[in-house]
Design a protein around this motif. Sequence first.
Motif, PDB file in Angstrom:
ATOM      1  N   CYS A  49      47.252   2.170  13.915  1.00  0.00           N
ATOM      2  CA  CYS A  49      46.655   3.126  14.864  1.00  0.00           C
ATOM      3  C   CYS A  49      45.153   2.908  14.991  1.00  0.00           C
ATOM      4  N   GLY A  50      44.485   2.586  13.877  1.00  0.00           N
ATOM      5  CA  GLY A  50      43.055   2.314  13.926  1.00  0.00           C
ATOM      6  C   GLY A  50      42.736   1.084  14.756  1.00  0.00           C
ATOM      7  N   LYS A  94      32.260  22.885  15.097  1.00  0.00           N
ATOM      8  CA  LYS A  94      33.485  22.415  14.450  1.00  0.00           C
ATOM      9  C   LYS A  94      33.097  21.479  13.311  1.00  0.00           C
ATOM     10  N   PRO A  95      33.416  21.843  12.071  1.00  0.00           N
ATOM     11  CA  PRO A  95      32.905  21.071  10.928  1.00  0.00           C
ATOM     12  C   PRO A  95      33.444  19.655  10.813  1.00  0.00           C
ATOM     13  N   LEU A  96      34.761  19.467  10.937  1.00  0.00           N
ATOM     14  CA  LEU A  96      35.322  18.135  10.673  1.00  0.00           C
ATOM     15  C   LEU A  96      34.754  17.076  11.608  1.00  0.00           C
ATOM     16  N   PRO A  97      34.710  17.298  12.922  1.00  0.00           N
ATOM     17  CA  PRO A  97      34.117  16.265  13.772  1.00  0.00           C
ATOM     18  C   PRO A  97      32.670  15.949  13.417  1.00  0.00           C
ATOM     19  N   VAL A 118      37.715   7.284  15.928  1.00  0.00           N
ATOM     20  CA  VAL A 118      38.283   8.242  14.971  1.00  0.00           C
ATOM     21  C   VAL A 118      39.254   9.191  15.662  1.00  0.00           C
ATOM     22  N   ALA A 119      38.827   9.760  16.794  1.00  0.00           N
ATOM     23  CA  ALA A 119      39.667  10.739  17.491  1.00  0.00           C
ATOM     24  C   ALA A 119      40.967  10.111  17.981  1.00  0.00           C
ATOM     25  N   GLY A 163      38.430  12.018  23.325  1.00  0.00           N
ATOM     26  CA  GLY A 163      37.882  12.353  22.019  1.00  0.00           C
ATOM     27  C   GLY A 163      37.951  13.802  21.633  1.00  0.00           C
ATOM     28  N   ALA A 164      38.871  14.583  22.205  1.00  0.00           N
ATOM     29  CA  ALA A 164      39.032  15.976  21.770  1.00  0.00           C
ATOM     30  C   ALA A 164      39.519  16.013  20.325  1.00  0.00           C
TER      31      ALA A 164
END
Length: 500
Positions: A49-50, A94-97, A118-119, A163-164
């Motif tokens: 996926c990466g 939003k902390p994680l992003p 990443v998204a 990238g949401a």
Amino acid sequence: MPDREHVAAQATLEAPEARRAAPAGPEDDGARRGRPGWASWPLLAAVVCGLIAVVSVLVLPSLPSYDPFSWIVWGREIVDSGTNFETNGGPSWKPLPVLFTSVFGLFGDAAPNLWLVVARTGGLLALAGAYRLGERVAGRAAGLIAAIGLLLTTDWLRYLERGASEPLLVGCVLWAVIAHIEGFKRTAFFLGVGAALVRPEAWPFVGLYALWLARHETWRTRGLLLAGLLLIPLLWFVPPWIASDDPFSASSHAASYNGHLGSSPGLEVLRRATELAVVPIMLAALAALVLAVRRRERLTLGLAAAALAWIGLVFAMTVAAHYPGLGRFMLPAAAFMCVLAGIGAVWLVELAPSRALALALGVILLAGGVAGSVGRVGDLKPQYQDVQLAERNFNSLDRAVKQAGGRRLILRCGRHLVAVNHSFQTALAWKLGVELGVVRPFVRHPAIVFRGPRIATLGSPPTLSYRPRSLYQITHAGVWRAFGVLPQGARPAAGCPHAP
């Protein structure tokens, strides 16, 4: 009465299927580390996926949307000592992003593409997780139906491309469930913490899971659980507190956006929940629920309960706390429905008394699924075209910025205020290297304005409420017109574009 050898042989034959259907018990993570499949499956899925995500960013149109660009701006501000860290003027924190974009801020102009990698990796892992979970319960056909159903969920491709955070959220949730049933409880917990750093609806699930898990773990692991739980409020409330003197600014921002809920917010949330998945997916998911009750299959019942609970939380937060109740908030519930649909479709076919009838029923279900999904399949192309148009408009905005004199001249002549269409506010802030509050979707003071048409990709043009005023044209590029707003009768300062 069968002899002992016959009973033992029968138990041996049935054991693999029983292990396949039943969720793992409360074992330590190390107990299943040698199990084939768990160690290799997530690693292989993540690598594949990466790589797909990297290739997609390199060869396909790629541009973050409104919220992701705000996280990218905040990430730059956190690592750049020359700028102020300011969370006002944009969407909810939003902390994680921002954990990711703070690292990407060290890489300058590459930050938007790094976040997209990443998204998109998270969203692709969500599709792989839907397949894995469906396959785990009812075989490969169930997994394929689950993955296809998730791909056809409302706006999934658009969220993935731009990238949401919700596809990444779904990836965390699905793989947390997979880790749990494979016996890797601590891994499941920390994936849940990742989900809780994206959406507050995940908090009750993570808290209850930690309480359940703590009963069976050592004191050392309980300390890890406590640290994970403390990390959630720490990262949600402390950074906004530092940046804006308001630890609850994320909640305030969310509540200030009405989400176009109309006069009946609760009913609108339920309507949006029913429109996330295509009709065949919802019907097959309902069949899975009915058959799971008959079979007493706990995992499937648990997925159904989790989906309903998640929707219930979004409903309650919308009605009680006036959150916007957007459909994407309920994507984890939609993902569970897709997994249930795959399971339900396979179980329905298995009810057929003969192979011929099973084949006929399978063909009927497939035809119904295809017929009921034609509209959503047709929507994939407009979703792809959306990111093409957004990238083209961003490139035009980039030309307009350069023709207007670049960052230094725009900020000086606009008196450090710039206005643009709402959906490009955060993108322009990134382009100009300024805080989100400098770029606004309205004009109440002298400023430089970049105005585009009212279309979905750009959002509403900036409103000009500053009066009395004088306008002077600066440049035109693509769909954008740039002009200055001054007090009535005033003239541009020397050195500004089109100054006399």
